[in-house]
Design a protein around this motif. Sequence first.
Motif, PDB file in Angstrom:
ATOM      1  N   LEU A   1      23.759  30.945   6.872  1.00  0.00           N
ATOM      2  CA  LEU A   1      23.475  31.924   5.998  1.00  0.00           C
ATOM      3  C   LEU A   1      22.113  32.417   6.073  1.00  0.00           C
ATOM      4  O   LEU A   1      21.635  33.323   5.841  1.00  0.00           O
ATOM      5  N   HIS A   2      21.265  31.335   6.325  1.00  0.00           N
ATOM      6  CA  HIS A   2      19.699  31.712   6.618  1.00  0.00           C
ATOM      7  C   HIS A   2      19.437  32.452   7.625  1.00  0.00           C
ATOM      8  O   HIS A   2      18.744  33.289   7.273  1.00  0.00           O
ATOM      9  N   ASP A   3      20.369  32.504   8.822  1.00  0.00           N
ATOM     10  CA  ASP A   3      19.864  33.398   9.823  1.00  0.00           C
ATOM     11  C   ASP A   3      20.701  34.669   9.878  1.00  0.00           C
ATOM     12  O   ASP A   3      20.061  35.666  10.031  1.00  0.00           O
ATOM     13  N   ARG A   4      21.748  34.604   8.810  1.00  0.00           N
ATOM     14  CA  ARG A   4      22.731  36.072   9.169  1.00  0.00           C
ATOM     15  C   ARG A   4      22.413  36.732   7.623  1.00  0.00           C
ATOM     16  O   ARG A   4      22.341  37.945   7.978  1.00  0.00           O
ATOM     17  N   PHE A   5      22.172  36.216   6.750  1.00  0.00           N
ATOM     18  CA  PHE A   5      22.056  36.774   5.323  1.00  0.00           C
ATOM     19  C   PHE A   5      20.762  36.363   4.621  1.00  0.00           C
ATOM     20  O   PHE A   5      20.903  35.591   3.732  1.00  0.00           O
ATOM     21  N   PHE A   6      19.515  36.406   5.158  1.00  0.00           N
ATOM     22  CA  PHE A   6      18.392  35.665   4.516  1.00  0.00           C
ATOM     23  C   PHE A   6      18.222  35.881   3.103  1.00  0.00           C
ATOM     24  O   PHE A   6      17.828  35.149   2.351  1.00  0.00           O
ATOM     25  N   ASP A   7      18.255  37.172   2.481  1.00  0.00           N
ATOM     26  CA  ASP A   7      18.081  37.464   1.037  1.00  0.00           C
ATOM     27  C   ASP A   7      19.129  36.555   0.446  1.00  0.00           C
ATOM     28  O   ASP A   7      18.825  36.274  -0.648  1.00  0.00           O
ATOM     29  N   ARG A   8      20.469  36.618   0.958  1.00  0.00           N
ATOM     30  CA  ARG A   8      21.257  35.842   0.099  1.00  0.00           C
ATOM     31  C   ARG A   8      20.967  34.113   0.124  1.00  0.00           C
ATOM     32  O   ARG A   8      21.248  33.684  -0.765  1.00  0.00           O
ATOM     33  N   TYR A   9      20.416  33.869   1.200  1.00  0.00           N
ATOM     34  CA  TYR A   9      20.053  32.410   1.340  1.00  0.00           C
ATOM     35  C   TYR A   9      18.992  32.088   0.400  1.00  0.00           C
ATOM     36  O   TYR A   9      18.874  31.107  -0.276  1.00  0.00           O
ATOM     37  N   GLN A  10      17.964  33.083   0.488  1.00  0.00           N
ATOM     38  CA  GLN A  10      17.029  32.783  -0.695  1.00  0.00           C
ATOM     39  C   GLN A  10      17.548  32.678  -1.824  1.00  0.00           C
ATOM     40  O   GLN A  10      16.927  31.695  -2.653  1.00  0.00           O
ATOM     41  N   THR A  11      18.320  33.729  -2.334  1.00  0.00           N
ATOM     42  CA  THR A  11      18.758  33.527  -3.636  1.00  0.00           C
ATOM     43  C   THR A  11      19.541  32.309  -3.981  1.00  0.00           C
ATOM     44  O   THR A  11      19.376  31.740  -5.031  1.00  0.00           O
ATOM     45  N   PHE A  12      20.474  32.059  -2.887  1.00  0.00           N
ATOM     46  CA  PHE A  12      21.190  30.607  -3.255  1.00  0.00           C
ATOM     47  C   PHE A  12      20.258  29.709  -3.299  1.00  0.00           C
ATOM     48  O   PHE A  12      20.506  28.705  -4.202  1.00  0.00           O
ATOM     49  N   PHE A  13      19.223  29.468  -2.613  1.00  0.00           N
ATOM     50  CA  PHE A  13      18.377  28.365  -2.409  1.00  0.00           C
ATOM     51  C   PHE A  13      17.486  28.068  -3.824  1.00  0.00           C
ATOM     52  O   PHE A  13      17.743  26.890  -4.375  1.00  0.00           O
TER      53      PHE A  13
ATOM     54  N   PHE B   1      23.353  28.153 -11.568  1.00  0.00           N
ATOM     55  CA  PHE B   1      24.439  27.801 -11.047  1.00  0.00           C
ATOM     56  C   PHE B   1      25.518  28.783 -10.564  1.00  0.00           C
ATOM     57  O   PHE B   1      25.904  28.866  -9.572  1.00  0.00           O
ATOM     58  N   MET B   2      25.726  29.740 -11.513  1.00  0.00           N
ATOM     59  CA  MET B   2      26.592  31.063 -11.289  1.00  0.00           C
ATOM     60  C   MET B   2      25.962  31.922 -10.283  1.00  0.00           C
ATOM     61  O   MET B   2      26.584  32.497  -9.477  1.00  0.00           O
ATOM     62  N   ALA B   3      24.691  32.057 -10.462  1.00  0.00           N
ATOM     63  CA  ALA B   3      23.939  33.016  -9.329  1.00  0.00           C
ATOM     64  C   ALA B   3      24.055  32.291  -8.012  1.00  0.00           C
ATOM     65  O   ALA B   3      24.130  33.070  -6.916  1.00  0.00           O
ATOM     66  N   ALA B   4      23.872  31.033  -8.058  1.00  0.00           N
ATOM     67  CA  ALA B   4      23.822  30.421  -6.647  1.00  0.00           C
ATOM     68  C   ALA B   4      25.373  30.544  -6.207  1.00  0.00           C
ATOM     69  O   ALA B   4      25.282  30.640  -4.840  1.00  0.00           O
ATOM     70  N   TYR B   5      26.317  30.430  -6.784  1.00  0.00           N
ATOM     71  CA  TYR B   5      27.643  30.556  -6.252  1.00  0.00           C
ATOM     72  C   TYR B   5      28.004  32.111  -5.988  1.00  0.00           C
ATOM     73  O   TYR B   5      28.441  32.183  -4.906  1.00  0.00           O
ATOM     74  N   ALA B   6      27.363  32.900  -6.826  1.00  0.00           N
ATOM     75  CA  ALA B   6      27.724  34.442  -6.429  1.00  0.00           C
ATOM     76  C   ALA B   6      26.845  34.943  -5.086  1.00  0.00           C
ATOM     77  O   ALA B   6      27.345  35.290  -3.999  1.00  0.00           O
ATOM     78  N   ALA B   7      25.866  34.055  -4.777  1.00  0.00           N
ATOM     79  CA  ALA B   7      24.944  34.309  -3.560  1.00  0.00           C
ATOM     80  C   ALA B   7      25.324  33.792  -2.520  1.00  0.00           C
ATOM     81  O   ALA B   7      25.425  34.159  -1.448  1.00  0.00           O
ATOM     82  N   GLY B   8      26.106  32.566  -2.482  1.00  0.00           N
ATOM     83  CA  GLY B   8      26.600  31.676  -1.399  1.00  0.00           C
ATOM     84  C   GLY B   8      28.108  32.000  -0.914  1.00  0.00           C
ATOM     85  O   GLY B   8      28.650  31.783   0.137  1.00  0.00           O
ATOM     86  N   SER B   9      28.720  32.757  -1.977  1.00  0.00           N
ATOM     87  CA  SER B   9      30.187  32.719  -1.805  1.00  0.00           C
ATOM     88  C   SER B   9      30.735  33.988  -1.229  1.00  0.00           C
ATOM     89  O   SER B   9      31.873  33.960  -0.666  1.00  0.00           O
ATOM     90  N   CYS B  10      29.956  35.021  -1.391  1.00  0.00           N
ATOM     91  CA  CYS B  10      30.417  36.593  -0.995  1.00  0.00           C
ATOM     92  C   CYS B  10      29.527  37.026   0.359  1.00  0.00           C
ATOM     93  O   CYS B  10      28.237  36.769   0.248  1.00  0.00           O
ATOM     94  N   ARG B  11      30.301  37.512   1.258  1.00  0.00           N
ATOM     95  CA  ARG B  11      29.226  38.326   2.294  1.00  0.00           C
ATOM     96  C   ARG B  11      29.357  39.770   2.228  1.00  0.00           C
ATOM     97  O   ARG B  11      28.430  40.424   2.405  1.00  0.00           O
TER      98      ARG B  11
END
Length: 185
Positions: free
Chosen positions: A73-85, A128-138
């Motif tokens: 996720l870090h390499d493919r969708f960096f913004d999503r990874y940052q939000t998730f992290f 917790f919900m925001a991390a789920y949203a950022a990490g679950s959908c592409r």
Amino acid sequence: MAQPQPHFPQPTNNGYLSENDDTENQASFFKEMRGNLMIVAILAAGSTYQAGLNPPGGDWQDDQGHKAGTPILHDRFFDRYQTFFYCNAISFLSSLVVIILLMNKHFYRDMKKVKALEITMVLDLFSFMAAYAAGSCRRVSSSIYVFLLMGAVFIYVLTLAWHHSVLRAIANRFPEHFPSIQNRT
């Protein structure tokens, strides 16, 4: 043989419960709230810890153009990874704070401190919900639905809190009609 009679608190001459009954009710409320918050905090801490060790999408397995062990996720969708992290880290740390504070039995005896713990738990669960949203959908379309659902839950929580505060204000304004609500401030 005499049957035990149930104990019902009797109102005093000013319409309020006696000091001992109110203290018993508050102690019972704090004990139940402490247990509920502890369960939710432990579940959130465990889930966020696991998600931190195994981020969504997994890790690269080989060094073929990527460093092994780096989250995909870090390499493919960096913004999503940052939000998730960051959301996952906030949720994990706020869960640990709640757990540590709840272990001190003297901390939760004051209603203001319990309210602060509840607010911390709300922050924890929304992170917790925001991390789920950022990490679950592409896909953006799927993400929009998840974020709309999060927004609906957030609006519901705000409405519930506002409604509760309005009821408390009414109870404080007319204490003779709402003695049990008015005493729990």
